[in-house]
Scaffold this motif. Sequence first.
Motif, PDB file in Angstrom:
ATOM      1  N   ILE A   1     110.727  15.644  54.485  1.00  0.00           N
ATOM      2  CA  ILE A   1     111.295  16.780  53.759  1.00  0.00           C
ATOM      3  C   ILE A   1     110.043  17.217  52.764  1.00  0.00           C
ATOM      4  O   ILE A   1     109.659  16.395  52.109  1.00  0.00           O
TER       5      ILE A   1
ATOM      6  N   GLN B   1     106.797  20.372  51.583  1.00  0.00           N
ATOM      7  CA  GLN B   1     105.872  21.195  52.214  1.00  0.00           C
ATOM      8  C   GLN B   1     104.520  20.723  52.161  1.00  0.00           C
ATOM      9  O   GLN B   1     104.321  19.807  51.049  1.00  0.00           O
TER      10      GLN B   1
ATOM     11  N   HIS C   1     109.595  17.768  60.854  1.00  0.00           N
ATOM     12  CA  HIS C   1     109.355  18.159  59.531  1.00  0.00           C
ATOM     13  C   HIS C   1     110.149  19.104  59.179  1.00  0.00           C
ATOM     14  O   HIS C   1     110.398  20.406  59.789  1.00  0.00           O
ATOM     15  N   GLN C   2     110.688  19.167  57.786  1.00  0.00           N
ATOM     16  CA  GLN C   2     111.546  20.079  57.196  1.00  0.00           C
ATOM     17  C   GLN C   2     110.922  20.482  55.938  1.00  0.00           C
ATOM     18  O   GLN C   2     110.858  19.895  54.877  1.00  0.00           O
TER      19      GLN C   2
ATOM     20  N   TRP D   1     111.096  22.218  53.549  1.00  0.00           N
ATOM     21  CA  TRP D   1     112.005  22.919  52.388  1.00  0.00           C
ATOM     22  C   TRP D   1     111.218  22.878  51.062  1.00  0.00           C
ATOM     23  O   TRP D   1     110.358  21.905  50.608  1.00  0.00           O
ATOM     24  N   SER D   2     111.468  24.208  50.169  1.00  0.00           N
ATOM     25  CA  SER D   2     110.762  24.283  49.292  1.00  0.00           C
ATOM     26  C   SER D   2     111.755  23.788  48.176  1.00  0.00           C
ATOM     27  O   SER D   2     113.142  23.808  48.015  1.00  0.00           O
ATOM     28  N   THR D   3     111.243  23.127  47.023  1.00  0.00           N
ATOM     29  CA  THR D   3     111.775  22.291  45.993  1.00  0.00           C
ATOM     30  C   THR D   3     112.719  23.187  45.308  1.00  0.00           C
ATOM     31  O   THR D   3     113.944  22.752  44.764  1.00  0.00           O
TER      32      THR D   3
ATOM     33  N   GLU E   1     114.986  25.949  47.831  1.00  0.00           N
ATOM     34  CA  GLU E   1     115.727  25.310  49.038  1.00  0.00           C
ATOM     35  C   GLU E   1     116.306  23.888  48.545  1.00  0.00           C
ATOM     36  O   GLU E   1     116.437  22.929  49.253  1.00  0.00           O
TER      37      GLU E   1
ATOM     38  N   ASP F   1     118.909  23.056  47.057  1.00  0.00           N
ATOM     39  CA  ASP F   1     120.222  22.553  47.874  1.00  0.00           C
ATOM     40  C   ASP F   1     120.271  21.931  49.126  1.00  0.00           C
ATOM     41  O   ASP F   1     121.185  21.110  49.419  1.00  0.00           O
ATOM     42  N   LYS F   2     119.166  22.033  49.895  1.00  0.00           N
ATOM     43  CA  LYS F   2     119.062  21.407  51.338  1.00  0.00           C
ATOM     44  C   LYS F   2     118.865  20.117  51.038  1.00  0.00           C
ATOM     45  O   LYS F   2     118.914  19.145  51.737  1.00  0.00           O
ATOM     46  N   ILE F   3     117.773  19.894  50.018  1.00  0.00           N
ATOM     47  CA  ILE F   3     117.276  18.371  49.594  1.00  0.00           C
ATOM     48  C   ILE F   3     118.113  17.580  49.109  1.00  0.00           C
ATOM     49  O   ILE F   3     118.416  16.293  49.403  1.00  0.00           O
TER      50      ILE F   3
ATOM     51  N   ARG G   1     116.123  16.186  44.113  1.00  0.00           N
ATOM     52  CA  ARG G   1     115.637  17.448  44.838  1.00  0.00           C
ATOM     53  C   ARG G   1     114.248  17.543  44.783  1.00  0.00           C
ATOM     54  O   ARG G   1     113.687  18.531  44.553  1.00  0.00           O
TER      55      ARG G   1
END
Length: 211
Positions: free
Chosen positions: A4, A6, A28-29, A31-33, A36, A38-40, A47
Motif C-alpha cells: 500500500i 504511492q 499494488h494499492q 492509496w493516497s495517505t 484515501e 480511510d482505506k489504509i 494511516r
Amino acid sequence: MILIGQYDSPFVRRVAIAMRLYGLAFEHQAWSTFGEGDKIAPFNPLRRVPTLVLDDGEALIESTAILDHLDEFVGAGKAMIARAGPPRRRCLKICALATGLGDKAVSLVYERVLRKDQPSKIWVERCEMQIGDVLEVLETERASIASPYWFGEKISHADIAVACVLRFVGEAHPRLFDAARYPALGAHAARCEALAAFAEIQQPLIPPSGD
Ligand SMILES: N[C@@H](CCC(=O)N[C@@H](CS)C(=O)NCC(=O)O)C(=O)O
C-alpha cells in the motif's frame, strides 16, 4: 502480498524496488495517505505508507521493518544487506541517514502544503539544515568509494534508499539538491535510476492538496 502506498513516497518506492529485485510478486494499492486514509486505516491505524499486507493478512509497517521481514523471507544469501556485524551496521546507518533525510524532506512538503502562508520558520530552517548536513556527509562518503555500489559490486538497501530519497528531494525541493554540489551522489542516483526496477517503479511527485 499487497503493498500500500504511492511510488512518489521514497519509503514505498524503496520497498517496491527491493521486492522487484527479489523477484517477489505483489499487488499494488496506490492509496493516497491524505485522500484515501480511510482505506489504509484497517491495515495501519497510523494511516501511513508503506504498509505491506502479507498473504495471511498480517500487516507490516515502517519500511525498515518491512525490508527486515523480506530479507528473512528471501534468505541471507539473497538479502541486500549483510547478515550481522559491522557491515550490517554500516548499511543500516546509511539507510537511516537516507530515510531520516527523507523524513525531513516529507515534513517540509507538509509544512509548505498544510500550513500554506504560515510555515514555521524555525522548523523549515531546521529541516533544511538537517537535509543539507546529511547530503554533505553522504556526498563525502560516496566520493570516497570507488565501487559501483556503496558496499561493493552488488546493490544494497543503502543504495536503494539513497537513490529514492535523492529523487524525492530533487522533485520536492530542487533548491536543496544542487547536482553540481553533490557529484558523487548525482552519479550514484543516475546509476540506480538506470536499472530496470527503478525505471519501472516510479511516479512523479503528487503533493497533498492541503484542502
Ligand atoms: N519511517 C517511515 C516513514 C513513512 C512516511 O513518512 N510515509 C509518508 C508518505 S511519504 C506518510 O505515510 N505520510 C502520512 C503521515 O505521516 O500521516 C517509513 O520508513 O516507512
